[in-house]
Design a protein around this motif. Structure first.
Motif, PDB file in Angstrom:
ATOM      1  N   PRO A  43     -60.388  15.352 -76.927  1.00 34.35           N
ATOM      2  CA  PRO A  43     -61.365  15.957 -77.844  1.00 34.35           C
ATOM      3  C   PRO A  43     -61.695  17.370 -77.386  1.00 34.35           C
ATOM      4  N   ILE A  44     -62.044  18.225 -78.348  1.00 30.73           N
ATOM      5  CA  ILE A  44     -62.415  19.602 -78.023  1.00 30.73           C
ATOM      6  C   ILE A  44     -63.496  20.044 -78.980  1.00 30.73           C
ATOM      7  N   GLN A  45     -64.491  20.741 -78.447  1.00 30.00           N
ATOM      8  CA  GLN A  45     -65.529  21.320 -79.286  1.00 30.00           C
ATOM      9  C   GLN A  45     -66.172  22.476 -78.542  1.00 30.00           C
ATOM     10  N   GLY A  46     -66.637  23.463 -79.301  1.00 30.23           N
ATOM     11  CA  GLY A  46     -67.258  24.611 -78.668  1.00 30.23           C
ATOM     12  C   GLY A  46     -67.773  25.598 -79.684  1.00 30.23           C
ATOM     13  N   LYS A  47     -68.554  26.552 -79.196  1.00 30.64           N
ATOM     14  CA  LYS A  47     -69.111  27.629 -80.001  1.00 30.64           C
ATOM     15  C   LYS A  47     -69.290  28.826 -79.089  1.00 30.64           C
ATOM     16  N   GLY A  48     -68.529  29.898 -79.355  1.00 32.98           N
ATOM     17  CA  GLY A  48     -68.589  31.055 -78.482  1.00 32.98           C
ATOM     18  C   GLY A  48     -67.696  32.159 -78.990  1.00 32.98           C
ATOM     19  N   ILE A  49     -66.948  32.772 -78.074  1.00 36.40           N
ATOM     20  CA  ILE A  49     -66.025  33.866 -78.416  1.00 36.40           C
ATOM     21  C   ILE A  49     -64.591  33.395 -78.183  1.00 36.40           C
ATOM     22  N   ALA A  50     -63.744  33.617 -79.167  1.00 41.55           N
ATOM     23  CA  ALA A  50     -62.331  33.233 -79.086  1.00 41.55           C
ATOM     24  C   ALA A  50     -61.460  34.467 -78.944  1.00 41.55           C
ATOM     25  N   ASN A  51     -60.388  34.320 -78.173  1.00 39.02           N
ATOM     26  CA  ASN A  51     -59.367  35.356 -78.072  1.00 39.02           C
ATOM     27  C   ASN A  51     -58.010  34.674 -78.222  1.00 39.02           C
ATOM     28  N   VAL A  52     -57.338  34.987 -79.317  1.00 34.54           N
ATOM     29  CA  VAL A  52     -55.974  34.507 -79.555  1.00 34.54           C
ATOM     30  C   VAL A  52     -55.073  35.732 -79.498  1.00 34.54           C
ATOM     31  N   THR A  53     -54.241  35.826 -78.463  1.00 31.85           N
ATOM     32  CA  THR A  53     -53.389  36.987 -78.257  1.00 31.85           C
ATOM     33  C   THR A  53     -51.936  36.602 -78.482  1.00 31.85           C
ATOM     34  N   MET A  54     -51.269  37.331 -79.385  1.00 28.89           N
ATOM     35  CA  MET A  54     -49.853  37.104 -79.682  1.00 28.89           C
ATOM     36  C   MET A  54     -49.043  38.275 -79.128  1.00 28.89           C
ATOM     37  N   VAL A  55     -48.083  37.976 -78.284  1.00 28.85           N
ATOM     38  CA  VAL A  55     -47.285  38.999 -77.613  1.00 28.85           C
ATOM     39  C   VAL A  55     -45.914  39.100 -78.267  1.00 28.85           C
ATOM     40  N   ASN A  56     -45.458  40.353 -78.466  1.00 29.35           N
ATOM     41  CA  ASN A  56     -44.175  40.605 -79.141  1.00 29.35           C
ATOM     42  C   ASN A  56     -44.099  39.800 -80.439  1.00 29.35           C
ATOM     43  N   LEU A  57     -45.065  40.081 -81.293  1.00 25.58           N
ATOM     44  CA  LEU A  57     -45.218  39.339 -82.541  1.00 25.58           C
ATOM     45  C   LEU A  57     -44.319  39.919 -83.630  1.00 25.58           C
ATOM     46  N   VAL A  58     -43.333  39.151 -84.045  1.00 27.75           N
ATOM     47  CA  VAL A  58     -42.509  39.504 -85.201  1.00 27.75           C
ATOM     48  C   VAL A  58     -43.154  38.884 -86.434  1.00 27.75           C
ATOM     49  N   VAL A  59     -43.336  39.698 -87.456  1.00 24.57           N
ATOM     50  CA  VAL A  59     -43.920  39.205 -88.703  1.00 24.57           C
ATOM     51  C   VAL A  59     -42.948  39.494 -89.839  1.00 24.57           C
ATOM     52  N   LYS A  60     -42.646  38.480 -90.610  1.00 23.93           N
ATOM     53  CA  LYS A  60     -41.820  38.623 -91.803  1.00 23.93           C
ATOM     54  C   LYS A  60     -42.754  38.727 -93.010  1.00 23.93           C
ATOM     55  N   HIS A  61     -42.671  39.851 -93.725  1.00 26.96           N
ATOM     56  CA  HIS A  61     -43.544  40.113 -94.864  1.00 26.96           C
ATOM     57  C   HIS A  61     -42.727  39.994 -96.156  1.00 26.96           C
ATOM     58  N   ASP A  62     -43.286  39.323 -97.133  1.00 24.67           N
ATOM     59  CA  ASP A  62     -42.657  39.217 -98.447  1.00 24.67           C
ATOM     60  C   ASP A  62     -43.729  39.508 -99.490  1.00 24.67           C
ATOM     61  N   LEU A  63     -43.649  40.705-100.092  1.00 24.94           N
ATOM     62  CA  LEU A  63     -44.653  41.142-101.046  1.00 24.94           C
ATOM     63  C   LEU A  63     -44.096  41.028-102.456  1.00 24.94           C
ATOM     64  N   ILE A  64     -44.789  40.286-103.290  1.00 28.98           N
ATOM     65  CA  ILE A  64     -44.378  40.088-104.677  1.00 28.98           C
ATOM     66  C   ILE A  64     -45.435  40.726-105.572  1.00 28.98           C
ATOM     67  N   GLY A  65     -45.002  41.712-106.336  1.00 30.49           N
ATOM     68  CA  GLY A  65     -45.957  42.457-107.137  1.00 30.49           C
ATOM     69  C   GLY A  65     -45.754  42.281-108.626  1.00 30.49           C
ATOM     70  N   GLU A  66     -46.568  43.017-109.370  1.00 36.07           N
ATOM     71  CA  GLU A  66     -46.472  43.035-110.821  1.00 36.07           C
ATOM     72  C   GLU A  66     -46.938  44.406-111.298  1.00 36.07           C
ATOM     73  N   PRO A  67     -46.378  44.878-112.421  1.00 36.80           N
ATOM     74  CA  PRO A  67     -46.764  46.208-112.894  1.00 36.80           C
ATOM     75  C   PRO A  67     -48.117  46.190-113.598  1.00 36.80           C
ATOM     76  N   VAL A  68     -48.885  47.223-113.338  1.00 41.83           N
ATOM     77  CA  VAL A  68     -50.150  47.431-114.040  1.00 41.83           C
ATOM     78  C   VAL A  68     -50.127  48.868-114.558  1.00 41.83           C
ATOM     79  N   VAL A  69     -50.283  49.026-115.863  1.00 40.66           N
ATOM     80  CA  VAL A  69     -50.212  50.349-116.478  1.00 40.66           C
ATOM     81  C   VAL A  69     -51.618  50.809-116.850  1.00 40.66           C
ATOM     82  N   ARG A  70     -51.978  51.984-116.317  1.00 41.28           N
ATOM     83  CA  ARG A  70     -53.270  52.588-116.645  1.00 41.28           C
ATOM     84  C   ARG A  70     -53.067  54.074-116.892  1.00 41.28           C
ATOM     85  N   ASN A  71     -53.567  54.529-118.006  1.00 35.93           N
ATOM     86  CA  ASN A  71     -53.502  55.963-118.339  1.00 35.93           C
ATOM     87  C   ASN A  71     -52.085  56.518-118.236  1.00 35.93           C
ATOM     88  N   GLY A  72     -51.133  55.710-118.689  1.00 38.74           N
ATOM     89  CA  GLY A  72     -49.744  56.150-118.702  1.00 38.74           C
ATOM     90  C   GLY A  72     -49.039  56.088-117.363  1.00 38.74           C
TER      91      GLY A  72
END
Length: 251
Positions: free
Chosen positions: A139-168
Motif C-alpha cells: 500500500p502507498i499513500q501520501g501528500k506532499g511534493i512529487a518529482n518525476v524526472t525522465m532522462v533522455n526522453l524521446v517523445v513521438k508527437h502526432d498532431l491531427i488538425g482541421e482547417p478553420v477559415v476566418r476573414n479569408g
C-alpha cells in the motif's frame, strides 16, 4: 542523412541544424521537408517569424513560458494490473522543455497532419501531490511534493488538425494531439509519504526507483493523455492565431 535539430529556445543557424538551405530576398533561411505528395518549406521555427524567445513565452500570442511550463492540475489514475494508484497533482512545473530538440519532422499539410519526434535530455515534473493506492502488494499513500524526472526522453508527437477559415485566411486548428513517452530512465521521489514516516517513506522511494520502469509503464498512458492535452493547448495558442501561409510556405 539529413537531420533536424531545432532548439526551441535558441534560434540556431542553418549550419548548426545540418539542413539544406536556401536564401531569397523574401524569406529567411528555410528548410525543405517532403510530405506524401507535395514538398513544402517549413520556416525553421516560429521564432524566426516572430523573433521571440520561447523560454520567456510569446505574450502577443498568449503563449506561456516554456521554462518552466506551468500547469494548474492533472489527475493520473491506474485501476488495474500491478499498480493501482490515484494521483492528483496541483501547481505543476515542467522543467527542461526548453532543451528539447526535434529529431524528425514530417508534414502532410493537405491532410492537416504533423508527425514529429523529439528528445528532451531531462524533463522534471514537480508538483504538489495527493496519492493513494498500491504497488504490487504494497500500500502507498501520501501528500506532499512529487518529482518525476525522465532522462533522455524521446517523445513521438502526432498532431491531427482541421482547417478553420476566418476573414479569408486558413488556420490549422489541432483537433487531436497524441504523444508517446519513451524515457531511457525515470526517477521518482515523493515527500511526506505515510504521513511523514521517514523510514517508510525512504523505503518506498527506494522501492519505487528500483521498480521505476514497471511503475511508470503502468501509469504512462495517463501521463501521456494528460500532457498531450497541455501540449495541444500550447500549440493552438499559436496555430489558432497565425494563418497556415505564415507558418508553411509552399515550394
Amino acid at each position: 542523412m539529413r537531420r533536424s535539430l531545432m532548439r526551441l529556445c535558441k534560434l540556431p543557424t542553418a549550419e548548426e541544424l545540418h539542413l539544406s538551405t536556401a536564401r531569397t530576398s523574401k524569406h529567411p533561411v528555410i528548410a525543405t521537408y517532403p510530405t506524401t505528395s507535395v514538398t513544402y518549406t517549413l520556416i525553421l521555427s516560429l521564432l524566426q517569424v516572430f523573433r521571440y524567445n520561447w523560454c520567456s513565452g510569446i505574450p502577443a500570442l498568449a503563449v506561456p513560458p516554456l521554462e518552466p511550463l506551468l500547469v494548474a492540475a492533472i489527475n493520473i489514475h491506474s485501476g488495474a494490473g500491478p499498480v493501482v494508484l490515484s494521483q492528483n497533482y496541483r501547481h505543476i512545473q515542467l522543467h527542461g522543455l526548453a532543451s528539447t530538440i526535434l529529431t524528425t519532422y514530417k508534414a502532410d499539410l493537405p491532410h492537416y497532419r504533423l508527425i514529429t519526434n523529439s528528445m528532451t535530455p531531462k524533463m522534471e515534473f514537480i508538483a504538489d501531490y495527493v496519492m493513494k493506492g498500491r504497488i504490487l502488494v504494497l500500500p502507498i499513500q501520501g501528500k506532499g511534493i512529487a518529482n518525476v524526472t525522465m532522462v533522455n526522453l524521446v517523445v513521438k508527437h502526432d498532431l491531427i488538425g482541421e482547417p478553420v477559415v476566418r476573414n479569408g485566411q486558413t488556420y490549422m486548428h489541432i483537433r487531436e494531439y497524441k504523444v508517446k513517452f519513451l524515457p531511457k530512465r525515470v526517477y521518482l521521489h515523493f515527500t511526506n509519504l505515510f504521513n511523514g514516516d521517514k523510514r517508510l517513506g525512504d523505503q518506498m522511494n527506494l522501492f519505487l526507483n528500483e521498480n521505476s520502469e514497471l511503475v511508470f509503464n503502468e501509469l504512462k498512458e495517463s501521463y501521456e493523455k494528460s500532457l498531450s492535452s497541455v501540449f495541444k493547448n500550447v500549440t493552438n495558442t499559436i496555430f489558432d492565431k497565425v494563418p497556415m501561409n505564415k507558418i508553411f510556405i509552399e515550394d
